[in-house]
Design an enzyme around this catalytic site. Structure first.
Site, mmCIF file in Angstrom:
data_model
loop_
_atom_site.group_PDB
_atom_site.id
_atom_site.type_symbol
_atom_site.label_atom_id
_atom_site.label_comp_id
_atom_site.label_asym_id
_atom_site.label_seq_id
_atom_site.Cartn_x
_atom_site.Cartn_y
_atom_site.Cartn_z
ATOM 1 N N GLU A 120 0.829 -1.215 0.000
ATOM 2 C CA GLU A 120 0.000 0.000 0.000
ATOM 3 C C GLU A 120 0.861 1.263 0.000
ATOM 4 O OE1 GLU A 120 -1.934 -1.369 3.600
ATOM 5 O OE2 GLU A 120 -3.891 -1.188 2.647
ATOM 6 N N ASN A 153 -7.467 -10.971 2.946
ATOM 7 C CA ASN A 153 -7.561 -10.726 4.378
ATOM 8 C C ASN A 153 -8.123 -11.916 5.144
ATOM 9 O OD1 ASN A 153 -6.724 -8.790 6.267
ATOM 10 N ND2 ASN A 153 -7.488 -7.157 4.946
ATOM 11 N N ASP A 203 -11.906 -6.908 7.626
ATOM 12 C CA ASP A 203 -10.464 -7.192 7.686
ATOM 13 C C ASP A 203 -10.258 -8.626 8.186
ATOM 14 O OD1 ASP A 203 -7.690 -7.045 8.007
ATOM 15 O OD2 ASP A 203 -7.729 -4.934 8.513
#
Ligand code: GCO
Ligand code: ZN
EC number: 3.1.1.17
Length: 298
Positions: A120, A153, A203
């Site tokens: 990211e 995730n 998540d």
């Protein structure tokens, strides 16, 4: 019994993740992904031991033959806790140098499932569709199950081992697959829960002893309990931090829910408002229990 939330590990992680309760030791294992650390915390003594990694570490799981298996950078690795040494087991995503491992978990037969994502730029800002879901079996053979994942995730298996639950965060859903425990293969992908307005980004997650899923909601400051059979949300528990990342049951009788959190991407003003961002929390009084974590075989 009333639900209580306590901040228990007060040292902040950048991205706390992947909590695993180790029953024999009575300790909580978790990673700090971008902080490049693996922590093992003992609630009875409040002592914490730490091993540093060389790359971003997405997950660490106990290994039946001793030590841990980790997903670090683009490698599955073996960690010897005493010597703090890590050796490579297998390399994945060789055509995608900007990828890294994210969350992972061991299936009931001892295989490690873990997915990847692009690194990211800042939280949730990344090159999309770069990730895949992999598994590592006892013979150290890697299987790629599917690609086109944004942020691989949370994951877990149903109590009868016939269903695999999975979260690709930016789909804002929890999905299910049929699971073949004998071969470790998945099929028949479908959605079981769609995040509600304000719930944030799904998540990490874990299953409880009644087959319900507990999902940590990033940017939602909460964990939710959902019934994957009906797609109904049964409970919401709010936490004093927004970036709740993952959860697992532990403690005596597996009745405590441990929740990790993150502070990466927050500025000073955000930190002043949420000084516990990045800490680990314990939720008690839920009236739900977890099941023991599986260890990697091989
Ligand atoms: O914790 C994770 O799984 C990711 O590595 C994090 O980077 C965040 O959760 C993500 O930004 C939001 O989904
Ligand atoms: Zn996660």
């Amino acid at each position: 019994m009333s639900v209580k939330v306590a901040c228990v590990v007060k040292e902040r992680c950048e991205i706390g993740e992947g909590p695993v309760w180790e029953e024999k030791e009575g300790t909580l294992l978790f990673v700090d992904i971008s902080g490049q650390k693996i922590h093992r915390w003992n609630p009875a003594t409040n002592q914490k031991e730490t091993v540093a990694t060389e790359k971003f570490v997405g997950c660490a799981v106990p290994r039946r033959s001793g030590g841990y298996v980790i997903g670090e950078g683009r490698s599955f690795g073996a960690l010897d806790w005493e010597s703090k040494s890590i050796s490579t087991i297998a390399v994945i995503d060789e055509d995608k140098p900007n990828n890294r491992f994210n969350d992972g978990k061991v299936d009931p037969a001892g295989r490690l499932f873990a997915g990847t994502m692009a690194i990211e730029e800042r939280p949730t800002v990344l090159e999309l569709k770069q990730g895949s879901l992999f598994s590592l079996n006892k013979d150290h053979i890697v299987v790629k199950h599917f690609n086109q994942v944004d942020i691989s995730n949370g994951l877990d298996w149903s109590l009868d081992h016939k269903t695999f639950y999975y979260i690709d965060s930016l789909t804002y859903t929890v999905e299910a697959f049929n699971y073949d425990i004998n071969t470790g293969s998945i099929s028949n992908r479908r959605m079981v829960y769609k995040m509600d307005e304000g719930e944030g980004i799904p998540d990490g997650m874990c299953i409880d002893a009644d087959g319900r899923l507990w999902v940590a909601c990033y940017s939602g400051g909460r964990v939710i309990q959902i019934d994957p059979q009906t797609g109904v949300r049964l409970q919401t528990v709010k936490l004093p931090v927004d970036k709740t990342t993952s959860c697992c049951f532990g403690g005596r009788d597996y009745s405590d829910l441990y929740v990790t959190s993150a502070c990466k991407g927050m500025d000073e003003a955000d930190m002043a408002k949420q000084p516990q961002a990045g800490c680990v929390f314990r939720i008690t009084g839920l009236g739900a229990k977890g099941i023991p974590a599986n260890s990697f075989t091989g």
